[in-house]
Design an enzyme around this catalytic site. Structure first.
Site, PDB file in Angstrom:
ATOM      1  CB  CYS A  47      -0.963  -0.067   1.209  1.00  0.00           C
ATOM      2  SG  CYS A  47       0.155  -0.313   2.562  1.00  0.00           S
ATOM      3  CB  CYS A  70      -2.336  -3.056   7.753  1.00  0.00           C
ATOM      4  SG  CYS A  70      -3.620  -2.776   6.564  1.00  0.00           S
TER       5      CYS A  70
HETATM    6 FE1  FES Z   1      -1.211   0.193   3.988  1.00  0.00          FE
HETATM    7 FE2  FES Z   1      -2.931  -0.802   5.974  1.00  0.00          FE
HETATM    8  S1  FES Z   1      -3.658  -0.373   3.958  1.00  0.00           S
HETATM    9  S2  FES Z   1      -0.615  -0.040   6.061  1.00  0.00           S
END
Ligand code: FES
Length: 144
Positions: free
Chosen positions: A34, A103
């Site tokens: 992400c 995450c």
């Molecule tokens: Fe990136 Fe949670 S979406 S750490």
């Protein structure tokens, strides 16, 4: 409810948020999936993590897991902090939705990256067997 009460609590009131001036160790990791970033600061005295703070440019789950992770390693010996797994943090938070498990890896890796940094600055100390050589995000199976 998608998120447990504990996750919401740690997200709204993160423990140990911030930085430490004169930290003994700093670990910075990024999540390849992400792009989020986590920075962990440690104070270490005689092999004990006496203080810990974190800063993140990350999502709510990253904030909650890091907050919980800092509580779980504060006051603990380095060897114990190295055993901290993202699964243990997720369990302590009463779970995370499956698509947010990745995450929680940020917190575990940031702790390990900080400890790698610590031993890099203290070559006179014997490294614990559990200390990884480096954090290779691209090798991590968690993000899949
Ligand atoms: Fe990136 Fe949670 S979406 S750490």
């Amino acid at each position: 409810m998608l998120y447990s009460e504990k996750v919401m609590d740690h997200f709204r009131n993160p423990r140990n948020l911030g930085t430490i001036d004169n930290a003994d160790a700093i670990g910075e990791v990024g999540n390849a999936k992400c792009g989020d970033i986590m920075k962990m600061y440690l104070k270490i005295e005689n092999g004990i993590i006496t203080d810990v703070k974190f800063n993140t440019f990350g999502c709510g789950s990253a904030i909650a897991t890091s907050s919980m992770a800092t509580e779980m390693i504060k006051g603990k010996p380095i060897e114990e902090a190295l055993q901290l797994s993202n699964r243990a943090v997720v369990e302590a938070l009463d779970g995370l939705p499956a698509h947010k498990i990745h995450c929680s890896v940020l917190a575990e890796e940031a702790v390990k990256a900080a400890l790698i940094d610590y031993y890099a600055h203290h070559p006179e100390l014997e490294k614990p067997a559990a200390l990884p050589e480096a954090i290779h995000c691209e090798d991590c199976a968690h993000c899949g």
